[in-house]
Design a protein around this motif. Sequence first.
Motif, PDB file in Angstrom:
ATOM      1  N   LEU A   1       0.837  -1.195   0.000  1.00 59.52           N
ATOM      2  CA  LEU A   1       0.000   0.000   0.000  1.00 59.52           C
ATOM      3  C   LEU A   1       0.872   1.246   0.000  1.00 59.52           C
ATOM      4  CD1 LEU A   1      -2.779   1.371   0.213  1.00 59.52           C
ATOM      5  CD2 LEU A   1      -2.584   1.180   2.701  1.00 59.52           C
ATOM      6  N   GLN A   2       1.868   1.278   0.876  1.00 65.27           N
ATOM      7  CA  GLN A   2       2.754   2.437   0.942  1.00 65.27           C
ATOM      8  C   GLN A   2       3.552   2.593  -0.358  1.00 65.27           C
ATOM      9  OE1 GLN A   2       2.355   4.309   3.613  1.00 65.27           O
ATOM     10  NE2 GLN A   2       3.056   3.347   5.483  1.00 65.27           N
ATOM     11  N   ALA A   3       3.939   1.467  -0.950  1.00 65.11           N
ATOM     12  CA  ALA A   3       4.822   1.499  -2.125  1.00 65.11           C
ATOM     13  C   ALA A   3       4.059   1.434  -3.447  1.00 65.11           C
ATOM     14  CB  ALA A   3       5.802   0.327  -2.055  1.00 65.11           C
ATOM     15  N   ARG A   4       2.753   1.564  -3.407  1.00 66.79           N
ATOM     16  CA  ARG A   4       1.939   1.326  -4.612  1.00 66.79           C
ATOM     17  C   ARG A   4       2.415   2.149  -5.812  1.00 66.79           C
ATOM     18  NH1 ARG A   4      -4.548   1.753  -4.397  1.00 66.79           N
ATOM     19  NH2 ARG A   4      -4.219  -0.163  -3.207  1.00 66.79           N
ATOM     20  N   ASP A   5       2.595   3.431  -5.629  1.00 66.57           N
ATOM     21  CA  ASP A   5       2.963   4.281  -6.769  1.00 66.57           C
ATOM     22  C   ASP A   5       4.387   4.012  -7.246  1.00 66.57           C
ATOM     23  OD1 ASP A   5       0.461   5.351  -6.562  1.00 66.57           O
ATOM     24  OD2 ASP A   5       1.094   7.227  -5.643  1.00 66.57           O
ATOM     25  N   LEU A   6       5.283   3.703  -6.316  1.00 66.35           N
ATOM     26  CA  LEU A   6       6.664   3.385  -6.688  1.00 66.35           C
ATOM     27  C   LEU A   6       6.726   2.085  -7.479  1.00 66.35           C
ATOM     28  CD1 LEU A   6       8.401   4.302  -3.316  1.00 66.35           C
ATOM     29  CD2 LEU A   6       8.470   5.610  -5.448  1.00 66.35           C
ATOM     30  N   LEU A   7       5.884   1.133  -7.118  1.00 70.36           N
ATOM     31  CA  LEU A   7       5.812  -0.128  -7.851  1.00 70.36           C
ATOM     32  C   LEU A   7       5.198   0.091  -9.236  1.00 70.36           C
ATOM     33  CD1 LEU A   7       4.637  -2.402  -4.907  1.00 70.36           C
ATOM     34  CD2 LEU A   7       6.735  -2.742  -6.209  1.00 70.36           C
ATOM     35  N   ALA A   8       4.129   0.871  -9.276  1.00 70.60           N
ATOM     36  CA  ALA A   8       3.456   1.120 -10.554  1.00 70.60           C
ATOM     37  C   ALA A   8       4.379   1.849 -11.530  1.00 70.60           C
ATOM     38  CB  ALA A   8       2.188   1.933 -10.318  1.00 70.60           C
ATOM     39  N   ALA A   9       5.246   2.701 -10.999  1.00 69.39           N
ATOM     40  CA  ALA A   9       6.169   3.448 -11.856  1.00 69.39           C
ATOM     41  C   ALA A   9       7.416   2.651 -12.205  1.00 69.39           C
ATOM     42  CB  ALA A   9       6.576   4.756 -11.156  1.00 69.39           C
ATOM     43  N   GLY A  10       7.580   1.461 -11.637  1.00 70.63           N
ATOM     44  CA  GLY A  10       8.747   0.645 -11.918  1.00 70.63           C
ATOM     45  C   GLY A  10       9.996   1.065 -11.177  1.00 70.63           C
ATOM     46  N   ARG A  11       9.854   1.980 -10.214  1.00 67.95           N
ATOM     47  CA  ARG A  11      11.018   2.412  -9.444  1.00 67.95           C
ATOM     48  C   ARG A  11      11.384   1.381  -8.385  1.00 67.95           C
ATOM     49  NH1 ARG A  11      10.216   8.366  -7.410  1.00 67.95           N
ATOM     50  NH2 ARG A  11      12.506   8.227  -7.244  1.00 67.95           N
ATOM     51  N   LEU A  12      10.415   0.574  -7.994  1.00 69.07           N
ATOM     52  CA  LEU A  12      10.649  -0.572  -7.124  1.00 69.07           C
ATOM     53  C   LEU A  12      10.002  -1.793  -7.752  1.00 69.07           C
ATOM     54  CD1 LEU A  12       9.950   0.821  -3.520  1.00 69.07           C
ATOM     55  CD2 LEU A  12      12.179   0.313  -4.533  1.00 69.07           C
ATOM     56  N   VAL A  13      10.547  -2.956  -7.442  1.00 67.65           N
ATOM     57  CA  VAL A  13       9.977  -4.223  -7.899  1.00 67.65           C
ATOM     58  C   VAL A  13       9.965  -5.196  -6.724  1.00 67.65           C
ATOM     59  CG1 VAL A  13      10.721  -3.943 -10.287  1.00 67.65           C
ATOM     60  CG2 VAL A  13      12.235  -5.072  -8.647  1.00 67.65           C
ATOM     61  N   MET A  14       9.254  -6.313  -6.943  1.00 65.50           N
ATOM     62  CA  MET A  14       9.204  -7.397  -5.967  1.00 65.50           C
ATOM     63  C   MET A  14      10.127  -8.504  -6.453  1.00 65.50           C
ATOM     64  SD  MET A  14       5.099  -7.632  -5.472  1.00 65.50           S
ATOM     65  CE  MET A  14       4.089  -6.214  -5.055  1.00 65.50           C
ATOM     66  N   PRO A  15      11.376  -8.516  -6.051  1.00 59.78           N
ATOM     67  CA  PRO A  15      12.320  -9.494  -6.607  1.00 59.78           C
ATOM     68  C   PRO A  15      11.968 -10.937  -6.289  1.00 59.78           C
ATOM     69  CG  PRO A  15      13.286  -8.343  -4.750  1.00 59.78           C
ATOM     70  CD  PRO A  15      12.032  -7.619  -5.088  1.00 59.78           C
ATOM     71  N   LEU A  16      11.221 -11.164  -5.206  1.00 61.48           N
ATOM     72  CA  LEU A  16      10.838 -12.523  -4.828  1.00 61.48           C
ATOM     73  C   LEU A  16       9.361 -12.780  -5.095  1.00 61.48           C
ATOM     74  CD1 LEU A  16      12.795 -12.720  -1.444  1.00 61.48           C
ATOM     75  CD2 LEU A  16      13.593 -13.240  -3.762  1.00 61.48           C
ATOM     76  N   GLY A  17       8.743 -11.907  -5.897  1.00 57.25           N
ATOM     77  CA  GLY A  17       7.326 -12.053  -6.169  1.00 57.25           C
ATOM     78  C   GLY A  17       6.498 -11.613  -4.969  1.00 57.25           C
ATOM     79  N   PRO A  18       5.187 -11.848  -5.003  1.00 58.90           N
ATOM     80  CA  PRO A  18       4.313 -11.415  -3.901  1.00 58.90           C
ATOM     81  C   PRO A  18       4.416 -12.335  -2.688  1.00 58.90           C
ATOM     82  CG  PRO A  18       3.024 -12.522  -5.578  1.00 58.90           C
ATOM     83  CD  PRO A  18       4.435 -12.435  -6.119  1.00 58.90           C
ATOM     84  N   THR A  19       5.643 -12.583  -2.255  1.00 56.55           N
ATOM     85  CA  THR A  19       5.884 -13.456  -1.099  1.00 56.55           C
ATOM     86  C   THR A  19       5.945 -12.590   0.141  1.00 56.55           C
ATOM     87  OG1 THR A  19       7.202 -14.902  -2.519  1.00 56.55           O
ATOM     88  CG2 THR A  19       7.405 -15.210  -0.141  1.00 56.55           C
ATOM     89  N   GLY A  20       4.810 -12.403   0.769  1.00 56.51           N
ATOM     90  CA  GLY A  20       4.772 -11.490   1.902  1.00 56.51           C
ATOM     91  C   GLY A  20       3.905 -11.991   3.031  1.00 56.51           C
ATOM     92  N   ILE A  21       3.621 -11.104   3.942  1.00 56.25           N
ATOM     93  CA  ILE A  21       2.741 -11.386   5.074  1.00 56.25           C
ATOM     94  C   ILE A  21       1.625 -10.345   5.022  1.00 56.25           C
ATOM     95  CG2 ILE A  21       2.534 -11.392   7.588  1.00 56.25           C
ATOM     96  CD1 ILE A  21       5.397 -12.392   7.746  1.00 56.25           C
ATOM     97  N   GLY A  22       0.390 -10.820   4.954  1.00 64.71           N
ATOM     98  CA  GLY A  22      -0.752  -9.925   4.871  1.00 64.71           C
ATOM     99  C   GLY A  22      -1.106  -9.332   6.221  1.00 64.71           C
ATOM    100  N   VAL A  23      -1.348  -8.040   6.252  1.00 64.53           N
ATOM    101  CA  VAL A  23      -1.727  -7.361   7.494  1.00 64.53           C
ATOM    102  C   VAL A  23      -2.823  -6.339   7.183  1.00 64.53           C
ATOM    103  CG1 VAL A  23       0.557  -7.623   8.539  1.00 64.53           C
ATOM    104  CG2 VAL A  23       0.034  -5.564   7.224  1.00 64.53           C
ATOM    105  N   VAL A  24      -3.579  -6.007   8.191  1.00 65.49           N
ATOM    106  CA  VAL A  24      -4.506  -4.880   8.134  1.00 65.49           C
ATOM    107  C   VAL A  24      -3.973  -3.877   9.136  1.00 65.49           C
ATOM    108  CG1 VAL A  24      -6.873  -4.084   8.476  1.00 65.49           C
ATOM    109  CG2 VAL A  24      -6.446  -6.338   7.476  1.00 65.49           C
ATOM    110  N   ALA A  25      -3.238  -2.892   8.649  1.00 63.03           N
ATOM    111  CA  ALA A  25      -2.515  -1.984   9.539  1.00 63.03           C
ATOM    112  C   ALA A  25      -3.026  -0.550   9.493  1.00 63.03           C
ATOM    113  CB  ALA A  25      -1.022  -2.004   9.200  1.00 63.03           C
TER     114      ALA A  25
END
Length: 304
Positions: free
Chosen positions: A242-266
């Motif tokens: 959520l915090q990185a949404r725009d950076l990811l959409a712009a290609g400035r950041l990527v997920m090198p390990l894919g969507p391997t994460g931990i889901g939270v409602v923060a």
Amino acid sequence: MIGGMPPLQWLQTFRAVMEAGSFAGAAKLMNLTPSAISHQMRALEGMLGRPLFLRVRRSVVPTEEALTYSASIGESFARLMTATIRVASGAGVRRLPIHASPSFATLWLMPRLGQFLREHPSIDVALFASHEPARLGKDGILIDIQYARPVPEDCEAVALGEELILPLASPAFVAAHGLEAPSDIARVPLIHSLRCVVPWDQWTARHAPFVPLSARGLQFDRAHLALAAAVDGLGLALESTLQARDLLAAGRLVMPLGPTGIGVVAHRLIYRREERDNPEIQAFVGWLMGKIAEGPTTGQFAGH
């Protein structure tokens, strides 16, 4: 000076130094000379009877007391601004005071705020950002967007949906270090986002239980700082989609390990229960949740 209080100018300068991290940077913010900044800070330290900064070459490092003092002053300035806005508000103006955690305000809300104003031209927004939660009903704030905090009993809460906490890096960093598998994180510099609800050891316990983590790494107390460091190729960050949404959409950041994460409602938006019928609050909540729902899925961001 009133009642033993430091001059307001000194306090404004102190906050500028805390924001800029140096006297020279604060001088640019305040349109003063570095020597004037230094003089005011020495005067403030003399009045308080204790140092606020450690002078290190061309930068300054705040003491623990300075960090606490700055947070308190920031809250006082926010209350002063709210009071000023309330008095200055003209008749017929629908003003919506909103408080948000700094990183959410910087990374998500500000880039979209213009859309809300265009869709609701009769509403003026006053936006405040600090880590400490707003005191709804006391500070003049009607909405607070909080990060990982309990909901007060007299408030309604709207969760901003589930977000994934996962490793993020710049494309250049991924290419330079050949990041492909969870085991690779043992040999790359890590970025620690200290306020993130999922620390690195929790992520590795689930997704890379036998991978040792380096004891070294950059540390930041704000998500937007950790993500900025990742964009600059300084390491592998563990942060929110959520915090990185725009950076990811712009290609400035990527997920090198894919969507391997931990889901939270923060992240939660809260307002006082007695304000549930406020039309400005209803308008903003409806708009915000619509924008949250528009976001791309994490699958669109995966890959190198």
